[in-house]
Design an enzyme around this catalytic site. Structure first.
Site, PDB file in Angstrom:
ATOM      1  N   GLU A  83      32.691 -19.837 -69.995  1.00 51.80           N
ATOM      2  CA  GLU A  83      34.073 -20.265 -70.209  1.00 51.80           C
ATOM      3  C   GLU A  83      34.167 -21.423 -71.200  1.00 51.80           C
ATOM      4  OE1 GLU A  83      37.918 -21.956 -67.699  1.00 51.80           O
ATOM      5  OE2 GLU A  83      36.466 -20.655 -66.722  1.00 51.80           O
ATOM      6  N   LYS A 123      39.015 -24.087 -58.280  1.00 46.35           N
ATOM      7  CA  LYS A 123      38.323 -23.205 -59.220  1.00 46.35           C
ATOM      8  C   LYS A 123      37.728 -24.026 -60.351  1.00 46.35           C
ATOM      9  CE  LYS A 123      38.115 -20.475 -63.053  1.00 46.35           C
ATOM     10  NZ  LYS A 123      38.012 -20.918 -64.459  1.00 46.35           N
ATOM     11  N   ASP A 136      22.244 -19.493 -55.710  1.00 48.72           N
ATOM     12  CA  ASP A 136      23.204 -18.433 -55.419  1.00 48.72           C
ATOM     13  C   ASP A 136      24.633 -18.971 -55.531  1.00 48.72           C
ATOM     14  OD1 ASP A 136      24.771 -16.424 -54.369  1.00 48.72           O
ATOM     15  OD2 ASP A 136      23.518 -16.065 -52.612  1.00 48.72           O
TER      16      ASP A 136
END
Length: 447
Positions: free
Chosen positions: A92, A289, A305
């Protein structure tokens, strides 16, 4: 007879047994009309070193290529008195730049401070039994709990030698939520490993021990014994007691922003933005987020992970029954304070940490951190990302910086030359980038 309606395509038997070339041939012939360009795309991302490529092929199943992500560096992070450059694997636009900018902002203000609040990880044996709760509790307290520890001694031996192991085991009565449902809830310290395999191995032994103990007990009827069903033994990715705090603070008068906004106004608006995220789930979702942009980028770069990290963070954000911000802010007595409490379970041994070449590089770059030190680094990365986003939102707006970073993505879509790219960098030097204006100006340049 099953009928497959998919433009004449049929399912395949034995796909996993095909060679990599064979898989590519079948995929491209079946779904892409044998397009040679698609084959080239897949093969151009193969590693030229055969040993490295073989290693990557074996990380997963049915691999036909590698999916590359940009691997960047965010420098100037002062964390607990040590200077770090953070590795970030993220696609991003503006994430690495934003983190770097936040790190630089806090560099001369004492940097980031962290505290490990706890490192407890959890797992459960979920079972169903049609028996009175008091009978199960009696068995647990006077026989089963001790036997659970004993029967897992061989599994926990090495972990105990490193200072970890099983911390505690509880019996949880969940019959109000689901008839006849109980849990064996265990807490673990897995030291520098994430510990999934260790925890699950212990829990599977719990299931066996539970069955054996109830079967041998004289306190249960034959019908009760036969009703016992161990549904599953599995770790939980929700670890509210494996948590780290990262924070920054300074005098409000030192919050000098290059936007020209007065420090007092900046502090007030910043705090309002955080408070809105604390009370409004629509904003909290985007707010968190952004935090995970920073966290996940370092999680991926260090071979951990990110799906587990995401699941845990969002569950924790909703622990009160209402989804809320992971970060918090106060502006009391002339002092600005901004912090995050992040639940996160990661490791620096096991998994990809000893296999993936770039993961090895990342951990070396960070000074071969312990799991606790990496927890701190991850929390700081998330806090820095959130600070940078909120700083933009309450001053110049998010689009100015974000779209400037996105400019090259737009130009690359139209195969812009290096000269054209240089022109647009200068053109948008003091303007907010827009997709429409890039296209319009590009058309003018090209006549």
């Amino acid at each position: 007879m099953q009928i497959f309606i998919n433009m004449g395509k049929q399912p395949i038997e034995g796909f996993s047994k095909l060679t990599k070339e064979g898989k590519i041939e079948w995929i491209t012939n079946t779904y892409l009309e044998g397009n040679p360009e698609m084959k080239t795309i897949l093969k151009q991302y193969w590693n030229t070193d055969e040993a490295t490529q073989k290693l990557h092929d074996e990380f997963s199943e049915n691999t036909i290529s590698n999916f590359y992500m940009p691997y960047g560096i965010a420098p100037n992070f002062l964390i607990d008195g040590r200077l770090y450059a953070l590795p970030m694997a993220v696609e991003e636009s503006s994430v690495v730049a934003a983190a770097s900018k936040a790190a630089k902002f806090w560099l001369d203000k004492g940097g980031f401070k962290t505290t490990i609040i706890n490192t407890k990880k959890l797992g459960h044996t979920h079972f169903i039994i049609r028996a009175e709760a008091h009978k199960i509790l009696h068995l647990f307290n006077f026989e089963l709990k001790k036997k659970l520890f004993q029967d897992t001694e061989a599994i926990t031996k090495n972990m105990r030698q490193r200072g970890g192991g099983i911390l505690d085991i509880e019996l949880i009565d969940k019959t109000q939520d689901l008839p006849n449902y109980f849990q064996l809830k265990a807490s673990f310290d897995t030291r520098d490993s994430m510990g999934a395999n260790f925890i699950n191995s212990c829990l599977e032994q719990f299931g066996k021990t539970l069955k054996e103990t109830i079967s041998a007990s004289e306190d249960f009827t034959a019908e009760e014994k036969n009703s016992l069903q161990v549904v599953m033994n599995i770790l939980s990715n929700y670890t509210p007691d494996c948590i780290v705090r990262a924070e920054v603070s300074c005098k409000i008068e030192d919050l000098i922003d290059d936007s020209g906004m007065r420090p007092e106004e900046f502090a007030w608006k910043f705090k309002q933005a955080v408070t809105i995220a604390e009370i409004e789930p629509y904003r909290a979702t985007t707010h968190n987020k952004g935090i995970m942009n920073g966290v996940d980028a370092v999680v991926i770069a260090t071979g951990n992970d990110f799906r587990a990290t995401e699941a845990c963070a969002h569950a924790y954000a909703a622990r009160s029954g209402k989804y809320s911000s992971l970060t918090h802010c106060t502006t009391d007595n002339g002092v600005f304070r901004f912090w995050i409490d992040l639940p996160i379970s990661i490791g620096v041994v096991g998994g990809l940490t000893n296999l993936h070449p770039l993961v090895k590089f990342s951990l070396a770059l960070l000074g071969k951190p312990s799991a606790n030190e990496l927890m701190s680094i991850l929390a700081v990365s998330g806090l820095a990302q959130n600070f940078a986003a909120l700083r933009s939102l309450v001053t110049t707006g998010i689009q100015k910086g974000h779209m400037k970073m996105h400019l090259f993505n737009i130009l690359n879509q139209f195969n812009a030359t290096e000269e054209e790219k240089k022109y647009f960098v200068e053109y948008f030097k003091n303007k907010t980038v827009s997709h429409h204006e890039v296209i319009s100006e590009l058309e003018k340049m090209r006549g």
